[in-house]
Structure formats: C-alpha cells, structure tokens
Design a protein around this motif. Structure first.
Motif, PDB file in Angstrom:
ATOM      1  N   GLU A 131       0.853  -1.193   0.000  1.00 10.21           N
ATOM      2  CA  GLU A 131       0.000   0.000   0.000  1.00 10.21           C
ATOM      3  C   GLU A 131       0.892   1.247   0.000  1.00 10.21           C
ATOM      4  O   GLU A 131       1.282   1.745   1.044  1.00 10.21           O
ATOM      5  N   THR A 172      -1.627  -1.048  -3.944  1.00 14.11           N
ATOM      6  CA  THR A 172      -2.461   0.145  -3.990  1.00 14.11           C
ATOM      7  C   THR A 172      -1.662   1.292  -4.586  1.00 14.11           C
ATOM      8  O   THR A 172      -0.559   1.608  -4.122  1.00 14.11           O
ATOM      9  N   THR A 217      -9.228   0.698  -2.700  1.00 13.63           N
ATOM     10  CA  THR A 217      -8.742   0.440  -1.340  1.00 13.63           C
ATOM     11  C   THR A 217      -9.549   1.221  -0.308  1.00 13.63           C
ATOM     12  O   THR A 217      -9.730   2.427  -0.442  1.00 13.63           O
TER      13      THR A 217
END
Length: 393
Positions: A131, A172, A217
């Motif tokens: 992420e 992400t 996300t």
C-alpha cells in the motif's frame, strides 16, 4: 480415507446456503466431501461440533499488523508468522500482510519476508499488499508524506522481478503517481492493482480501470468523494462493475448509513468486501505504537495520530462480520460472504472462500451467537478447540 476426518453435528454454510444434517469431510488439507451424516463411512474419524456453525474461513486483504507486530516495523518472517497467528484467533484463515508507505529498504525487506513465508507455507499467509508509496499526498491519510513518491522504472522493475514469488500480490496506487501503462505492466506480471489514496477526478480514474485496475482500497477513506457534479473514486468504484471495494466496518471509518447506501448502490459483478486495516494492537492490550517514527494512540476503539487522523483500525474480521450483520441488518449469509467469498473473488483466489469439494479446508466453527470455537487452516486446528482430542489448540 486414511487420515481423513469428518466434522459432524452442526450446520454447514457452504457460501450459498445453510445445510442441515450434513458432515464436512476433510482430507489432506482440502474438503473431500459434504455428505449426509448417515452416509459417512463407519471407519472415518468423527469430530462432533455439537450444533455449531461450520463456515468458510475469513480472508483479509489488508492487515498491517497484529499480536504486537506491525509489518513496517518488523518486516521479517517471524513478524509475518505473528501477524497470521494473531488473526487466526479471530477467524482469519488467509491474509495479506500489508506494508504501507515507507523506504525502499523496508519494502524490499517485506517482500523478502513474504517470499520466505510463501515458501515455508506459513499458516494463514496468502501474499502481500503493498500500500504505497506511490500515492497522492493530497489524500495521504496516515501515510508519511515525505515518503510518498511516483512509481518510476526502477520500482516497476523491482515489482515485476518479484511478482509470483511471494504469493498473491496486491498493490495500492494513486493515478497521480503512476501511468496507465505501468498499471497494465503490473497486471500482466500478476499483480492485482487497487486504486486508493487519490484525489483524482473520475475522468482521470477511468483510464486506469481500462488499464487493468480492479479494486478500490478502503472505500470512502483517503479518496476523492462523490459529489453532484464529480463522481470521484467513490462514484467510479460504485458505478463500475469491474472494481471490487474493500470496506472497513468498524463504525469509525465509514458511517453505517453510508455503508448501507454503498451496498445498495454497488454495481456488479465486482463486490464490496470486508477488510480490517488492522494494526499491531489486535490480540494485545498495548495502548499505542510507532508508525514511521510517529506515535499512534489507541483510544475507544480508534487508532489515531496526535492530530486525530485515523491510523489504521483496531478491529478484527469477526467483529466486522458482527457489525454488518447486527448494525446494517445484512443476513448472516451476506455478512459471512463479505469476509470470505467476496475477497477471494477480488484477489482471484479460486481455492478459498467457500466450503465445496476440492477447496482448501479453511473453515471456522462458530456458535450461533458468532462466538468463535475453532479456526482450521488447511484442515489443521490453528486456534481454539481441537475436537479430535477435546483440548485447546
């Protein structure tokens, strides 16, 4: 059926409906059969769950930590083992340890740890969620803005080189920090690309969906919102049937009424699924921790930086399931699928998420009030009651 056993005496939720009078036969880590209890072989070992529910194990695609470990702070094999073990105590049988925006060194160490966990088949380890750091500063959330940067060719080379080596791969990205061509390259290499931490407008987001992005996300959090003349990522995610959406159902990240609206509005076939975004506090009594050198405080079910910014979540997956069932009024079947079938579909994991012949024997034994009695991963008791011996695992 040498080495096989049957879980008997309960109701089976297979991902479609609740089955009465059926036994679940497990062999070599997989589900061998679901049969009427009366048809079981007399020679098979029977384990009586005494009226409990047998349901698919939970799958969590966004787990920053647990058991006192934050992956960013301990990006090694032992750290991953601890995180997986901590969440097994709350019904999670497969998860993606998540490393958030940090230095290139921390990401590389997390990837090496993921490779080791995958090769050693750590129970509960499914892969990694990267992420960041290729996000938008404007929607940074708790991510350190000094570490956010665009995705460049050396980053792409690193990611492609390691694709497939650490299990399922989720990343992400924000459109502001990556080109559509790079998204396509990552998807072709085996990554599931999720859009998040972005302030982009819908017209700038759609090319990334066309390029292969298939997820959003933590819906509503750290993304451009839906307005009357601008859909933002929220609007695109709900209106586009190709985007699956993670949702943190703790009552703090998203208002319950907003959750209900989103669930009613979401266009399929992609679905909204549950994520915890859990931090190191899960399974501990710790009252705070450090993230990128900044103190995070645990108060009243929330995790925040000193300025009040939410810093991940202090919730486990079983609690998320209870929340959407009890507070949103979802049927138990829908609530369970949001934690099992739907995330499996989102990540493309064909062997998990339901209880059917040939699937991994990742399952839970729940009481009717959703109290967890046992967690089985690959047919082995990872937490709770060992029904074969009557002792705690």
């Amino acid at each position: 059926m040498s080495g096989s056993f049957a879980l008997c005496g309960g109701r089976v939720f297979d991902g479609v409906g609740f089955l009465e009078g059926q036994a679940l036969v497990v062999s070599n880590g997989r589900i061998e059969a679901i049969v009427a209890q009366a048809d079981l072989s007399p020679s098979i070992e029977r384990r009586d769950v005494a009226g409990s529910l047998l349901v698919p194990g939970f799958i969590d695609l966004q787990v920053n930590g647990g058991g006192g470990v934050l992956l960013n702070n301990q990006p090694d094999l032992d750290g991953i083992r601890t995180i997986c073990s901590a969440h097994a105590a709350y019904g999670t049988t497969a998860l993606l340890p998540t490393v958030i925006t940090d230095t290139a060194e921390i990401r590389a160490r997390a990837v090496e740890a993921g490779i080791a966990a995958y090769s050693q088949k750590v129970p509960g380890y499914l892969g990694l969620h990267l992420e960041g750091p290729h996000l938008s500063v404007a929607r940074k959330g708790t991510h350190d803005p000094s570490l956010i940067r665009p995705l460049e060719q050396p980053d792409l080379s690193f990611l492609v080189e390691h694709a497939g080596r650490f299990g399922e791969a989720l990343i992400t990205l924000a459109p502001e920090s990556v080109s559509p061509g790079y998204v396509t390259a990552l998807v072709e290499a085996g990554y599931v690309v999720s859009l998040g931490h972005t302030n982009a407008k819908a017209r700038d987001i759609l090319p990334y969906v066309s390029a292969g992005a298939s997820m959003a996300t933590h819906l509503f959090n750290a993304m451009s919102q839906m307005e009357n003349r601008e859909p933002g990522l929220v609007g695109v995610a709900l209106a586009n049937g190709r985007l699956s959406c993670g949702l943190i159902a703790d009552g703090f990240h998203v208002d319950p009424m907003v959750m209900q609206v989103a669930l009613a509005a979401k266009k399929g076939p992609a679905r909204i699924f549950l994520v915890t975004d859990a931090m190191s506090t899960i399974g501990t009594d710790e009252q705070g921790f450090l993230l990128n050198g900044r103190e995070v405080f645990r108060r009243g079910g929330r995790l925040t930086l000193a300025d009040g910014t939410l810093a991940g979540a202090d919730i486990d997956m079983l609690s998320c399931v209870r929340f959407v069932h009890e507070h949103l009024g979802l049927s138990l079947a829908d609530a369970l699928n949001m934690a099992s079938l739907y995330p499996a579909e989102a990540i493309g994991c064909a062997t998990k998420g339901t209880l059917a012949v040939g699937m991994d024997a990742d399952l839970l034994v729940l009481q009717e009030d959703l109290t967890l009695r046992a967690t089985f991963i690959g047919g082995k008791c990872a937490y709770g009651e060992d029904f074969a011996k009557g002792v705690a695992a």
